[in-house]
Design a protein around this motif. Structure first.
Motif, PDB file in Angstrom:
ATOM      1  N   ARG A   1       0.824  -1.205   0.000  1.00 12.25           N
ATOM      2  CA  ARG A   1       0.000   0.000   0.000  1.00 12.25           C
ATOM      3  C   ARG A   1       0.865   1.264   0.000  1.00 12.25           C
ATOM      4  N   LYS A   2       1.957   1.232   0.750  1.00  8.18           N
ATOM      5  CA  LYS A   2       2.851   2.391   0.825  1.00  8.18           C
ATOM      6  C   LYS A   2       3.413   2.741  -0.555  1.00  8.18           C
ATOM      7  N   ALA A   3       3.785   1.728  -1.323  1.00  9.49           N
ATOM      8  CA  ALA A   3       4.310   1.969  -2.670  1.00  9.49           C
ATOM      9  C   ALA A   3       3.253   2.625  -3.557  1.00  9.49           C
ATOM     10  N   MET A   4       1.999   2.203  -3.410  1.00 11.98           N
ATOM     11  CA  MET A   4       0.909   2.774  -4.202  1.00 11.98           C
ATOM     12  C   MET A   4       0.617   4.220  -3.790  1.00 11.98           C
ATOM     13  N   MET A   5       0.657   4.485  -2.486  1.00 11.99           N
ATOM     14  CA  MET A   5       0.241   5.783  -1.970  1.00 11.99           C
ATOM     15  C   MET A   5       1.355   6.832  -1.945  1.00 11.99           C
ATOM     16  N   ARG A   6       2.598   6.413  -2.059  1.00 16.83           N
ATOM     17  CA  ARG A   6       3.737   7.322  -1.875  1.00 16.83           C
ATOM     18  C   ARG A   6       3.611   8.595  -2.709  1.00 16.83           C
ATOM     19  N   LYS A   7       3.292   8.472  -3.981  1.00 15.82           N
ATOM     20  CA  LYS A   7       3.230   9.647  -4.863  1.00 15.82           C
ATOM     21  C   LYS A   7       1.791  10.051  -5.193  1.00 15.82           C
TER      22      LYS A   7
ATOM     23  N   ASN B   1       0.832  12.667   5.030  1.00 14.81           N
ATOM     24  CA  ASN B   1       1.389  11.355   5.357  1.00 14.81           C
ATOM     25  C   ASN B   1       0.717  10.333   4.458  1.00 14.81           C
ATOM     26  N   ILE B   2       1.146   9.083   4.526  1.00 11.43           N
ATOM     27  CA  ILE B   2       0.638   8.064   3.609  1.00 11.43           C
ATOM     28  C   ILE B   2      -0.894   8.041   3.564  1.00 11.43           C
ATOM     29  N   ASP B   3      -1.542   8.222   4.701  1.00 14.19           N
ATOM     30  CA  ASP B   3      -3.002   8.139   4.769  1.00 14.19           C
ATOM     31  C   ASP B   3      -3.729   9.474   4.807  1.00 14.19           C
ATOM     32  N   GLY B   4      -2.994  10.585   4.809  1.00 14.57           N
ATOM     33  CA  GLY B   4      -3.699  11.827   5.060  1.00 14.57           C
ATOM     34  C   GLY B   4      -3.398  12.968   4.119  1.00 14.57           C
ATOM     35  N   TYR B   5      -4.438  13.740   3.865  1.00 13.75           N
ATOM     36  CA  TYR B   5      -4.358  14.935   3.033  1.00 13.75           C
ATOM     37  C   TYR B   5      -5.002  16.082   3.795  1.00 13.75           C
ATOM     38  N   SER B   6      -4.527  17.280   3.538  1.00 16.89           N
ATOM     39  CA  SER B   6      -5.158  18.458   4.116  1.00 16.89           C
ATOM     40  C   SER B   6      -5.260  19.517   3.023  1.00 16.89           C
TER      41      SER B   6
ATOM     42  N   THR C   1       0.872  19.568  -3.128  1.00 20.16           N
ATOM     43  CA  THR C   1       2.169  19.493  -2.455  1.00 20.16           C
ATOM     44  C   THR C   1       2.241  18.205  -1.647  1.00 20.16           C
ATOM     45  N   SER C   2       3.451  17.840  -1.217  1.00 21.42           N
ATOM     46  CA  SER C   2       3.597  16.590  -0.478  1.00 21.42           C
ATOM     47  C   SER C   2       4.752  16.661   0.513  1.00 21.42           C
ATOM     48  N   ALA C   3       4.543  16.040   1.668  1.00 23.46           N
ATOM     49  CA  ALA C   3       5.591  15.873   2.661  1.00 23.46           C
ATOM     50  C   ALA C   3       6.034  14.419   2.719  1.00 23.46           C
ATOM     51  N   VAL C   4       5.448  13.589   1.847  1.00 24.71           N
ATOM     52  CA  VAL C   4       5.742  12.161   1.838  1.00 24.71           C
ATOM     53  C   VAL C   4       6.988  11.926   0.995  1.00 24.71           C
ATOM     54  N   PRO C   5       8.019  11.316   1.603  1.00 26.50           N
ATOM     55  CA  PRO C   5       9.267  11.086   0.843  1.00 26.50           C
ATOM     56  C   PRO C   5       9.114  10.039  -0.240  1.00 26.50           C
TER      57      PRO C   5
END
Length: 165
Positions: free
Chosen positions: A95-101, A123-128, A161-165
C-alpha cells in the motif's frame, strides 16, 4: 455550498481514481457508486467526462442514513477492497508503494461552477487542504467542455504538495 456535488480524485502518475462523494454529517465515498480508474494516458476530455459523471452521482443522505452507513463499515470495506485490487492489477508491492506519490484533489460543484482544490499529502493516509481561498484553487464554469475540465483537473494536480518522501 448548498446543493453541492462532490468527488475526490487521486493521481499517482500510474492511474487516476475518481470517487463519488456523498454528504451526510461528513463527506464519504459513496458505497453505492463504483469508483472510476483511468490510466494516465486518458485524454483531457475522457478525464473531464469521468469527473462530470462522478459529480452527477453525488448525493446528500439524511442523518439516520449516514449513521447506518457508518455503522455498517461498508465505506472502509470498499476502500480496502479497491486498494487491494489496484495493488494487484498495477503490481504495487504494498500500500505504501501505491500511496507514496498519490496526489489528491477535492472537487465541489454547484450549478454555476466547479471548484478543484489541490491538497497537501501530509502522510501516507492523510491529506489536508492547502488553503480555503488561495490562488492554487481552480474555479471552472460548469458549462465548460469535458476537455477543459480534464485539463483543469490536471492543472490542479500540478498544484498539489507533499511531505511524503
Amino acid at each position: 455550498m448548498e446543493d453541492a456535488f462532490r468527488a475526490t480524485v487521486y493521481f499517482n502518475g500510474d492511474l487516476y481514481q475518481i470517487i463519488t462523494m456523498a454528504q451526510g454529517m461528513l463527506n464519504f465515498a459513496d458505497p453505492d457508486v463504483s469508483p472510476q480508474i483511468l490510466m494516465p494516458t486518458t485524454t483531457d476530455a475522457e478525464l473531464g467526462g469521468a469527473l462530470r459523471l462522478a459529480l452527477s452521482k453525488s448525493r446528500q443522505v439524511t442523518v439516520p442514513e449516514f449513521q447506518e452507513i457508518l455503522k455498517s463499515g461498508i465505506v472502509q470495506k470498499n476502500a480496502k477492497e479497491r486498494q487491494a485490487l489496484i495493488m494487484q492489477r498495477h503490481g504495487y508491492k504494498n500500500r505504501k508503494a501505491m500511496m507514496r506519490k498519490m496526489a489528491c484533489c477535492w472537487i465541489t460543484a454547484d450549478k454555476a461552477k466547479i471548484e478543484i482544490k489541490p491538497t497537501h499529502h501530509k502522510n501516507i493516509d492523510g491529506y489536508s487542504g492547502i488553503s480555503n481561498d488561495g490562488p492554487e484553487i481552480i474555479f471552472i464554469s460548469t458549462n465548460s467542455g469535458d476537455a477543459e475540465l480534464g485539463a483543469a483537473l490536471k492543472e490542479g494536480f500540478s498544484r498539489c504538495t507533499s511531505a511524503v518522501p
